[in-house]
Design an enzyme around this catalytic site. Structure first.
Site, PDB file in Angstrom:
ATOM      1  N   TYR A   1      -1.195  -1.943  10.187  1.00  0.00           N
ATOM      2  CA  TYR A   1      -1.353  -2.092   8.742  1.00  0.00           C
ATOM      3  C   TYR A   1      -0.143  -1.527   8.005  1.00  0.00           C
ATOM      4  O   TYR A   1       0.432  -2.177   7.126  1.00  0.00           O
ATOM      5  CB  TYR A   1      -2.633  -1.385   8.301  1.00  0.00           C
ATOM      6  CG  TYR A   1      -2.948  -1.507   6.838  1.00  0.00           C
ATOM      7  CD1 TYR A   1      -3.529  -2.659   6.321  1.00  0.00           C
ATOM      8  CD2 TYR A   1      -2.684  -0.454   5.961  1.00  0.00           C
ATOM      9  CE1 TYR A   1      -3.833  -2.761   4.976  1.00  0.00           C
ATOM     10  CE2 TYR A   1      -2.980  -0.553   4.618  1.00  0.00           C
ATOM     11  CZ  TYR A   1      -3.558  -1.706   4.128  1.00  0.00           C
ATOM     12  OH  TYR A   1      -3.849  -1.820   2.794  1.00  0.00           O
TER      13      TYR A   1
ATOM     14  N   SER B   1       0.844  -1.190   0.000  1.00  0.00           N
ATOM     15  CA  SER B   1       0.000   0.000   0.000  1.00  0.00           C
ATOM     16  C   SER B   1       0.878   1.238   0.000  1.00  0.00           C
ATOM     17  O   SER B   1       2.027   1.196   0.442  1.00  0.00           O
ATOM     18  CB  SER B   1      -0.883  -0.007   1.250  1.00  0.00           C
ATOM     19  OG  SER B   1      -1.466   1.262   1.469  1.00  0.00           O
TER      20      SER B   1
END
Length: 275
Positions: free
Chosen positions: A159, A146
């Site tokens: 995350y 990401s």
């Protein structure tokens, strides 16, 4: 040869974790359209089967395996599904992931571990089980990361940490296994349209809906899938999706203090915004 099989990936077998829905499902469809046989994976039986049936109805070669990729025995079973069904494995895309929206100081240790495990061991375990087959095929491995791995984002500690770990893992494996001919790459995904029912974990580990995002910041799942496909075909080392992702990479590298200031001053708007 039928039109369904006459593609750039004809004769190859791809396994995409977390492909029962969302970006994973559309990536599976993109690979199928290029002639690959695809092994689907997920944790929700009904959704996984619905995706398998939909792709099979379009004439594609697909198999499915219900498996939690953070469990090594389940990951071995997933790889065995590919080998038993199609006889080989050429491409592994580790897409399975759990996201979160919670500040570190509010999270329980168990939730932090759950998110980190999904993003790190959810890639490590399938790869470990698949590596002998990928070496044999001189295949391709792509970790789905990401843009939040490029610069930390408030409310995403576990995350961000997990996605950043994947980039370093890809680099390390590229060095360790340079003589095998296996491609190791990472795709940093930006803001992407989600399935309407997508949920992320809050501080207590409860699934909560994602806040609405402005369409101007987002790519469709099909657009992202096409970029992942191109990344794999070209055996690229790193792909950063979107101009915003490229900007984050430049600012983080050259002007890190400025990047931190922008994130801090914008955190109220951003905390429910990144993917």
């Amino acid at each position: 040869m039928s039109a369904k099989k006459a593609g750039l990936l004809a004769g190859q077998v791809a396994l995409i974790t977390g492909s029962e829905s969302g970006i994973g499902r559309e990536t599976a469809r993109a690979f199928c359209r290029q002639g690959a046989a695809v092994v689907l994976n997920g944790l929700q039986p009904a959704r996984l089967e619905a995706t398998r049936l939909a792709l099979a109805a379009e004439g594609y070669q697909v198999a499915a395996c219900l498996a939690d990729v953070t469990d090594y025995a389940a990951a071995e079973r997933l790889i065995a599904t590919a080998i038993d069904t199609f006889g080989r494995l050429d491409i592994l895309v580790t897409n399975a992931s759990i996201s979160m929206r919670a500040y570190f100081r509010d999270m329980t240790p168990e939730v932090f571990r759950q998110v980190l495990d999904s993003n790190v061991y959810g890639s490590v375990f399938p790869l470990k089980a698949a590596l002998p087959h990928l070496v044999r095929a001189k295949g391709s491995v792509t970790f789905i990361s990401s843009i939040s791995a490029l610069n930390g984002m408030p409310s995403g500690s576990a995350y961000c940490a997990g996605k950043a770990a994947l980039a370093n893992l890809a680099h390390t494996l590229r060095l360790e296994l340079a003589d095998t001919g296996v491609h190791f790459g990472v795709v940093h995904i930006g803001f992407t349209q989600n399935d309407p029912d997508k949920r992320v974990l809050d501080a207590a580990g409860q699934p909560v809906p994602i806040a609405h995002r402005s369409a101007r910041w987002q790519k469709s799942q099909a657009e992202v899938a096409a970029i992942i496909l191109r990344h794999v075909r070209r055996r690229k080392r790193r792909t950063v999706i979107s101009a915003l992702g490229q900007l984050i990479l430049v600012v983080h590298t050259l002007l890190p203090r400025l990047g931190d200031w922008v994130v801090r001053t914008s955190q109220r708007r951003l905390r429910n915004f990144y993917e």
